[in-house]
Enzyme design. Structure first.
Site, PDB file in Angstrom:
ATOM      1  N   GLN A 157       0.764  -1.370   0.069  1.00 19.57           N
ATOM      2  CA  GLN A 157      -0.240  -0.229   0.111  1.00 19.57           C
ATOM      3  C   GLN A 157       0.675   1.341  -0.132  1.00 19.57           C
ATOM      4  O   GLN A 157       1.661   1.427   0.903  1.00 19.57           O
ATOM      5  CB  GLN A 157      -0.905  -0.119   1.246  1.00 19.57           C
ATOM      6  CG  GLN A 157      -1.697   1.157   1.639  1.00 19.57           C
ATOM      7  CD  GLN A 157      -2.744   1.260   2.616  1.00 19.57           C
ATOM      8  OE1 GLN A 157      -3.476   0.251   2.728  1.00 19.57           O
ATOM      9  NE2 GLN A 157      -2.659   1.916   3.474  1.00 19.57           N
ATOM     10  N   GLY A 158       0.708   1.930  -1.006  1.00 23.73           N
ATOM     11  CA  GLY A 158       1.493   3.252  -1.166  1.00 23.73           C
ATOM     12  C   GLY A 158       0.777   4.470  -0.840  1.00 23.73           C
ATOM     13  O   GLY A 158       0.097   5.221  -1.677  1.00 23.73           O
ATOM     14  N   TYR A 159       0.642   4.768   0.334  1.00 20.25           N
ATOM     15  CA  TYR A 159      -0.318   5.885   1.095  1.00 20.25           C
ATOM     16  C   TYR A 159       0.785   7.070   1.584  1.00 20.25           C
ATOM     17  O   TYR A 159       0.904   8.073   1.298  1.00 20.25           O
ATOM     18  CB  TYR A 159      -1.110   5.384   2.243  1.00 20.25           C
ATOM     19  CG  TYR A 159      -2.591   5.065   1.750  1.00 20.25           C
ATOM     20  CD1 TYR A 159      -2.658   4.677   0.518  1.00 20.25           C
ATOM     21  CD2 TYR A 159      -3.621   5.060   2.281  1.00 20.25           C
ATOM     22  CE1 TYR A 159      -4.088   4.145   0.069  1.00 20.25           C
ATOM     23  CE2 TYR A 159      -4.946   4.824   2.094  1.00 20.25           C
ATOM     24  CZ  TYR A 159      -5.204   4.291   0.747  1.00 20.25           C
ATOM     25  OH  TYR A 159      -6.363   3.701   0.635  1.00 20.25           O
ATOM     26  N   SER A 160       1.334   6.734   2.817  1.00 19.74           N
ATOM     27  CA  SER A 160       2.319   7.569   3.521  1.00 19.74           C
ATOM     28  C   SER A 160       3.311   8.205   2.943  1.00 19.74           C
ATOM     29  O   SER A 160       4.046   7.337   2.015  1.00 19.74           O
ATOM     30  CB  SER A 160       2.612   6.901   4.957  1.00 19.74           C
ATOM     31  OG  SER A 160       1.461   6.758   5.740  1.00 19.74           O
ATOM     32  N   SER A 198       4.665  -1.769   4.156  1.00 14.60           N
ATOM     33  CA  SER A 198       4.838  -2.922   4.597  1.00 14.60           C
ATOM     34  C   SER A 198       4.934  -3.924   3.623  1.00 14.60           C
ATOM     35  O   SER A 198       4.123  -3.747   2.470  1.00 14.60           O
ATOM     36  CB  SER A 198       3.710  -3.346   5.437  1.00 14.60           C
ATOM     37  OG  SER A 198       3.287  -2.637   6.665  1.00 14.60           O
ATOM     38  N   GLU A 225     -10.501  -1.789   6.243  1.00 14.99           N
ATOM     39  CA  GLU A 225      -9.558  -2.141   7.170  1.00 14.99           C
ATOM     40  C   GLU A 225     -10.064  -2.657   8.425  1.00 14.99           C
ATOM     41  O   GLU A 225      -9.644  -3.280   9.054  1.00 14.99           O
ATOM     42  CB  GLU A 225      -8.420  -1.174   7.282  1.00 14.99           C
ATOM     43  CG  GLU A 225      -7.287  -1.744   7.754  1.00 14.99           C
ATOM     44  CD  GLU A 225      -6.206  -0.476   7.859  1.00 14.99           C
ATOM     45  OE1 GLU A 225      -5.176  -0.821   8.171  1.00 14.99           O
ATOM     46  OE2 GLU A 225      -6.508   0.805   7.587  1.00 14.99           O
ATOM     47  N   SER A 235      -3.102   8.797  14.109  1.00 12.55           N
ATOM     48  CA  SER A 235      -2.695   8.952  15.439  1.00 12.55           C
ATOM     49  C   SER A 235      -3.948   9.108  16.330  1.00 12.55           C
ATOM     50  O   SER A 235      -4.844   9.285  15.785  1.00 12.55           O
ATOM     51  CB  SER A 235      -1.805  10.091  15.632  1.00 12.55           C
ATOM     52  OG  SER A 235      -2.244  11.331  15.244  1.00 12.55           O
ATOM     53  N   GLU A 273      -4.410  11.566  18.053  1.00 12.43           N
ATOM     54  CA  GLU A 273      -5.116  12.773  18.035  1.00 12.43           C
ATOM     55  C   GLU A 273      -5.962  13.058  16.672  1.00 12.43           C
ATOM     56  O   GLU A 273      -6.898  13.547  16.921  1.00 12.43           O
ATOM     57  CB  GLU A 273      -3.843  13.594  17.823  1.00 12.43           C
ATOM     58  CG  GLU A 273      -4.216  15.307  17.546  1.00 12.43           C
ATOM     59  CD  GLU A 273      -2.812  16.137  17.381  1.00 12.43           C
ATOM     60  OE1 GLU A 273      -3.184  17.332  17.150  1.00 12.43           O
ATOM     61  OE2 GLU A 273      -1.697  15.574  16.935  1.00 12.43           O
TER      62      GLU A 273
END
Length: 421
Positions: free
Chosen positions: A142-145, A177, A261, A387, A389
């Site tokens: 998965q290419g998100y962050s 990952s 998810e 997170s 928050e």
């Protein structure tokens, strides 16, 4: 609410248990229990082979398709997967964990991409990708962050420029990952020049076998393992027909994926948590840490009670009308719970928690044991996958209707447990 399983579910349980007992043999038996959080590097070869074993029997993609609730688990779906109700998916997850089968190497393709394609993909995309995932032959990442866009995913800067029938992708992803062993990656990229925040983003399916255009660099963690990676795209190619949901609609698709998810896979996660809690309790009994320590006993009991509550909450939120706050509540619950479990694992050890197996003759003479890895890995539980928050902000705005934060400080939810899983 009744959390009991019906007669058909128990018949399905018996079949699942029998299949696992007869197939978890040889190299697969040696891989039992491998590949959990913080140890995803373990046993990649047998775990990939195990995916094919599961796929051949139809266990990958259990319940895909809108007619799953009306089907019998003995029938096969359109992509080679077994049909199965929601409760049968829960039963399979329970039996899989009970058998201590290897952690799923194809989790990202089966539980994240496949439901997304079923919801947003074209007929051609479903026919091209879902059968290969169902056979256990195609691994995804998965290419998100990105380095500057983690929990604030809307700040992503990776671009994809249209050139005829293809896109050229340039940028960097991080915490990806299993990217080092994946065949494909689903990537969020900006396809509209000058766009900002949620606008102009597309969801692209990208083959990883592009030497010179895609570079994967492992990230070594506190645990000493490196299942996470940095991925660099330098003109990587994606075909125009591999844009899911249409150009510019990537944010909607990405948020839909994050909702998937938090489904049945959450229950799978909790079963793994129960195994870890049992290990901590056994260590507490072995070391005598709880003798004369009522506070520690209370903490252990609380961990057990909270885990049961999380299970009931997860079962309650499966199916029915979608709850916009449910994914964030689930993340807050399990992130804090798991982090406290890691702390308990060290507390029951006392000063011995700083020591571990030591072998002067080994290439790496000092290796962390399972409980030490648990502690170190769980320090990130309240950060990755959005997170605490960010999750509280989502609940405040979308559920409680409180005013939004000033725009320059606003974050958006992001992706998967354990990084971009």
């Amino acid at each position: 609410m009744d959390f009991e399983f019906g007669v058909e579910d128990e018949a399905f349980r018996a079949e699942a248990r029998a299949w696992l007992e007869t197939h978890l043999v040889g190299d697969f038996a040696q891989a039992r229990g491998s590949g959990g959080p913080g140890s995803e590097h373990e046993g990649s070869a047998p775990r990939r082979a195990w995916e094919r074993e599961l796929g051949a029997a139809g266990w990958v993609g259990l319940g895909w398709g809108p007619d799953a609730e009306a089907s019998t688990y003995k029938s096969k779906g359109p992509y080679g997967n077994r049909s199965g109700t929601l409760t049968q998916q829960v039963v399979w997850a329970e039996e899989y964990a009970r058998a201590k089968a290897p952690a799923r190497y194809g989790h990202i393709g089966e539980n994240l991409l496949a439901p997304t394609l079923l919801a947003y993909g074209s007929k051609e995309q479903k026919e091209e990708f879902l059968p290969a995932i169902a056979r256990g032959e195609q691994m995804w990442c998965q290419g998100y962050s990105e380095p500057g866009a983690g929990s604030d995913l809307a700040g992503l800067r990776t671009t994809a420029v249209r050139e005829g029938g293809t896109y050229r992708i340039t940028g960097q992803k991080i915490w990806t990952s299993l990217a080092h062993d994946a065949d494909w990656c689903f990537v969020l990229a900006r396809t509209e020049a000058g766009s900002a925040r949620h606008k102009g983003i597309s969801f692209l399916l990208v083959p990883m076998d592009q030497p010179g255009r895609i570079e994967v660099r492992p990230i070594t963690q506190l645990t000493g393992t490196s299942e996470f990676n940095e991925v660099f795209f330098d003109g990587a190619v994606a075909r125009a027909e591999h844009v899911v949901g249409g150009e510019g609609n990537g944010w909607q698709v990405a948020m839909g994926l994050l909702a998937f998810e938090r489904g049945v896979s959450t229950l799978v996660q909790q079963i793994g948590f129960a195994e870890e809690l049992g290990r901590v309790v056994r260590e507490a009994a072995r070391s005598g840490a709880v003798d004369g320590d009522p506070v520690l006993k209370d903490r252990l009991v609380r961990q057990w009670a909270e885990l049961r509550t999380m299970r009931w909450n997860a079962l309650r939120t499966l199916g029915g009308t979608p709850d916009p706050g449910a994914p964030s509540v689930a993340k807050l619950l399990w992130g804090g719970w798991h982090q406290r479990l890691g702390e308990l694992a060290m507390q029951v050890r006392g000063t011995l928690a700083t020591l571990g197996p030591y072998d002067w003759t080994a290439e790496k003479p000092y290796e962390l044991d399972a409980l030490q890895r648990l502690f170190l890995f769980t320090r990130a539980d309240t950060i990755y996958g959005g997170s605490d928050e960010i999750q509280r902000g989502i609940i405040a705005e979308r559920v409680l209707g409180l005013p939004k934060e000033p725009k320059q400080h606003k974050g958006s939810p992001q992706g998967s447990q354990g990084g971009d899983r």
